[in-house]
Write a protein that holds these residues in place. Sequence first.
Motif, PDB file in Angstrom:
ATOM      1  N   ALA A 165       0.842  -1.164   0.067  1.00 26.82           N
ATOM      2  CA  ALA A 165      -0.059  -0.210   0.044  1.00 26.82           C
ATOM      3  C   ALA A 165       0.881   1.212  -0.082  1.00 26.82           C
ATOM      4  CB  ALA A 165      -0.894   0.005   1.168  1.00 26.82           C
ATOM      5  N   ASP A 166       2.071   1.237   0.535  1.00 30.65           N
ATOM      6  CA  ASP A 166       2.847   2.473   0.873  1.00 30.65           C
ATOM      7  C   ASP A 166       4.323   1.834   1.026  1.00 30.65           C
ATOM      8  OD1 ASP A 166       4.263   4.619   1.451  1.00 30.65           O
ATOM      9  OD2 ASP A 166       2.980   5.201   3.173  1.00 30.65           O
ATOM     10  N   PRO A 167       5.276   2.096   0.156  1.00 32.88           N
ATOM     11  CA  PRO A 167       6.626   1.467   0.265  1.00 32.88           C
ATOM     12  C   PRO A 167       7.169   2.190   1.255  1.00 32.88           C
ATOM     13  CG  PRO A 167       6.100   1.860  -2.001  1.00 32.88           C
ATOM     14  CD  PRO A 167       4.757   2.350  -1.298  1.00 32.88           C
ATOM     15  N   GLN A 168       6.968   3.220   1.866  1.00 30.84           N
ATOM     16  CA  GLN A 168       7.481   3.946   2.975  1.00 30.84           C
ATOM     17  C   GLN A 168       6.742   3.797   4.348  1.00 30.84           C
ATOM     18  OE1 GLN A 168      10.506   5.447   2.566  1.00 30.84           O
ATOM     19  NE2 GLN A 168      10.265   4.741   0.573  1.00 30.84           N
ATOM     20  N   ALA A 169       5.813   2.893   4.431  1.00 30.01           N
ATOM     21  CA  ALA A 169       5.127   2.576   5.542  1.00 30.01           C
ATOM     22  C   ALA A 169       5.816   2.490   6.725  1.00 30.01           C
ATOM     23  CB  ALA A 169       3.985   1.736   5.355  1.00 30.01           C
ATOM     24  N   VAL A 170       5.607   2.930   7.877  1.00 29.84           N
ATOM     25  CA  VAL A 170       6.230   2.443   9.205  1.00 29.84           C
ATOM     26  C   VAL A 170       5.254   1.788   9.659  1.00 29.84           C
ATOM     27  CG1 VAL A 170       6.641   3.386  11.355  1.00 29.84           C
ATOM     28  CG2 VAL A 170       7.373   4.864   9.470  1.00 29.84           C
ATOM     29  N   VAL A 171       5.659   0.320  10.315  1.00 30.85           N
ATOM     30  CA  VAL A 171       4.785  -0.633  10.599  1.00 30.85           C
ATOM     31  C   VAL A 171       4.603  -0.822  12.231  1.00 30.85           C
ATOM     32  CG1 VAL A 171       4.095  -3.143  10.492  1.00 30.85           C
ATOM     33  CG2 VAL A 171       4.808  -1.722   8.475  1.00 30.85           C
ATOM     34  N   LEU A 172       3.522  -0.694  12.853  1.00 32.68           N
ATOM     35  CA  LEU A 172       3.524  -1.162  14.395  1.00 32.68           C
ATOM     36  C   LEU A 172       2.909  -2.559  14.476  1.00 32.68           C
ATOM     37  CD1 LEU A 172       3.724   0.029  17.202  1.00 32.68           C
ATOM     38  CD2 LEU A 172       1.339   1.141  16.658  1.00 32.68           C
ATOM     39  N   ILE A 173       3.850  -3.279  15.139  1.00 25.62           N
ATOM     40  CA  ILE A 173       3.378  -4.657  15.505  1.00 25.62           C
ATOM     41  C   ILE A 173       2.611  -4.662  16.770  1.00 25.62           C
ATOM     42  CG2 ILE A 173       3.913  -6.977  15.619  1.00 25.62           C
ATOM     43  CD1 ILE A 173       3.986  -5.883  12.883  1.00 25.62           C
ATOM     44  N   LEU A 174       1.508  -5.073  17.092  1.00 28.18           N
ATOM     45  CA  LEU A 174       0.875  -5.243  18.515  1.00 28.18           C
ATOM     46  C   LEU A 174       0.430  -6.505  18.796  1.00 28.18           C
ATOM     47  CD1 LEU A 174      -1.260  -1.925  18.314  1.00 28.18           C
ATOM     48  CD2 LEU A 174       0.961  -2.267  19.440  1.00 28.18           C
ATOM     49  N   ALA A 175       0.434  -6.975  19.974  1.00 30.04           N
ATOM     50  CA  ALA A 175      -0.032  -8.093  20.273  1.00 30.04           C
ATOM     51  C   ALA A 175      -1.672  -7.627  20.610  1.00 30.04           C
ATOM     52  CB  ALA A 175       0.394  -8.716  21.611  1.00 30.04           C
ATOM     53  N   ALA A 176      -2.479  -8.611  20.471  1.00 29.46           N
ATOM     54  CA  ALA A 176      -3.885  -8.424  20.750  1.00 29.46           C
ATOM     55  C   ALA A 176      -4.649  -8.616  22.164  1.00 29.46           C
ATOM     56  CB  ALA A 176      -4.755  -9.364  19.786  1.00 29.46           C
ATOM     57  N   ASP A 177      -3.594  -8.916  23.110  1.00 33.38           N
ATOM     58  CA  ASP A 177      -3.879  -9.234  24.292  1.00 33.38           C
ATOM     59  C   ASP A 177      -3.393  -8.584  25.487  1.00 33.38           C
ATOM     60  OD1 ASP A 177      -1.452 -10.237  24.192  1.00 33.38           O
ATOM     61  OD2 ASP A 177      -1.955 -12.322  25.061  1.00 33.38           O
ATOM     62  N   HIS A 178      -2.800  -7.252  24.972  1.00 36.39           N
ATOM     63  CA  HIS A 178      -2.293  -6.326  26.170  1.00 36.39           C
ATOM     64  C   HIS A 178      -3.127  -5.231  26.443  1.00 36.39           C
ATOM     65  CE1 HIS A 178       2.017  -6.996  24.498  1.00 36.39           C
ATOM     66  NE2 HIS A 178       1.687  -7.916  24.787  1.00 36.39           N
ATOM     67  N   VAL A 179      -2.969  -5.013  27.667  1.00 33.93           N
ATOM     68  CA  VAL A 179      -3.744  -3.897  28.472  1.00 33.93           C
ATOM     69  C   VAL A 179      -2.928  -2.755  28.614  1.00 33.93           C
ATOM     70  CG1 VAL A 179      -4.989  -3.337  30.702  1.00 33.93           C
ATOM     71  CG2 VAL A 179      -4.977  -5.651  29.635  1.00 33.93           C
ATOM     72  N   VAL A 180      -3.515  -1.664  27.945  1.00 36.63           N
ATOM     73  CA  VAL A 180      -2.891  -0.171  28.007  1.00 36.63           C
ATOM     74  C   VAL A 180      -3.720   0.645  28.620  1.00 36.63           C
ATOM     75  CG1 VAL A 180      -1.527   1.322  26.680  1.00 36.63           C
ATOM     76  CG2 VAL A 180      -1.260  -0.997  25.916  1.00 36.63           C
ATOM     77  N   PRO A 181      -3.712   1.008  29.873  1.00 42.18           N
ATOM     78  CA  PRO A 181      -4.443   1.839  30.593  1.00 42.18           C
ATOM     79  C   PRO A 181      -4.493   3.393  29.824  1.00 42.18           C
ATOM     80  CG  PRO A 181      -2.744   1.310  32.033  1.00 42.18           C
ATOM     81  CD  PRO A 181      -2.488   0.347  30.893  1.00 42.18           C
ATOM     82  N   ASP A 182      -3.249   3.927  29.470  1.00 44.36           N
ATOM     83  CA  ASP A 182      -3.295   5.261  29.295  1.00 44.36           C
ATOM     84  C   ASP A 182      -2.861   5.316  27.693  1.00 44.36           C
ATOM     85  OD1 ASP A 182      -2.522   7.966  28.801  1.00 44.36           O
ATOM     86  OD2 ASP A 182      -1.041   8.108  30.629  1.00 44.36           O
ATOM     87  N   THR A 183      -4.190   5.586  26.722  1.00 43.80           N
ATOM     88  CA  THR A 183      -3.851   5.335  25.320  1.00 43.80           C
ATOM     89  C   THR A 183      -3.261   6.767  24.969  1.00 43.80           C
ATOM     90  OG1 THR A 183      -5.863   4.239  25.245  1.00 43.80           O
ATOM     91  CG2 THR A 183      -5.386   5.326  23.171  1.00 43.80           C
ATOM     92  N   VAL A 184      -3.501   7.875  25.723  1.00 38.31           N
ATOM     93  CA  VAL A 184      -2.683   9.174  25.229  1.00 38.31           C
ATOM     94  C   VAL A 184      -1.169   9.146  25.275  1.00 38.31           C
ATOM     95  CG1 VAL A 184      -2.447  11.574  25.861  1.00 38.31           C
ATOM     96  CG2 VAL A 184      -4.770  10.540  25.906  1.00 38.31           C
ATOM     97  N   ALA A 185      -0.751   8.426  26.172  1.00 43.40           N
ATOM     98  CA  ALA A 185       0.638   8.166  26.517  1.00 43.40           C
ATOM     99  C   ALA A 185       1.114   7.059  25.249  1.00 43.40           C
ATOM    100  CB  ALA A 185       1.101   7.576  27.661  1.00 43.40           C
TER     101      ALA A 185
END
Length: 144
Positions: A80-100
């Motif tokens: 889709a975009d040869p210059q894409a930056v990819v963020l890999i995330l697990a689907a079971d993490h708990v991240v209470p501070d979305t802004v941070a």
Amino acid sequence: MPKQFARLVDAERSTFQATLARVSDTSVFAKATVIASAEARFIVAEQRDQLGLAADILLEPQGRDSAAAVAVAALHAAAADPQAVVLILAADHVVPDTVAFVDAVRRAAAGARAGYTMTLGIEPDRPATDYGYIRRGEPIAEAP
């Protein structure tokens, strides 16, 4: 029911749904891509649709650990975009501070665009061969 699809922490949504919601701000993130087993495809689509969010779903014909899934996600993003930056995330993490979290992702993306390999996570309290070894480098200057 695999744990990422159960409502274990939040009565309203699963950790998978929380992960999708965490990256749903289109001013920061491109459309998410979910790598899932063929067996989980229907629940992935159902839980995505319950949130009213868009996400591509790529199916693994059989589990091959994270490396293969990460490679497929990177190839999908690059198509889709040869210059894409990819963020890999697990689907079971708990991240209470979305802004941070979003702030950390923005800073990491700037580092990635500058040619660095970036990782996000908690500071380890012991070596863990399950996650490999990462030797922290020298601090880099903040991106503009």
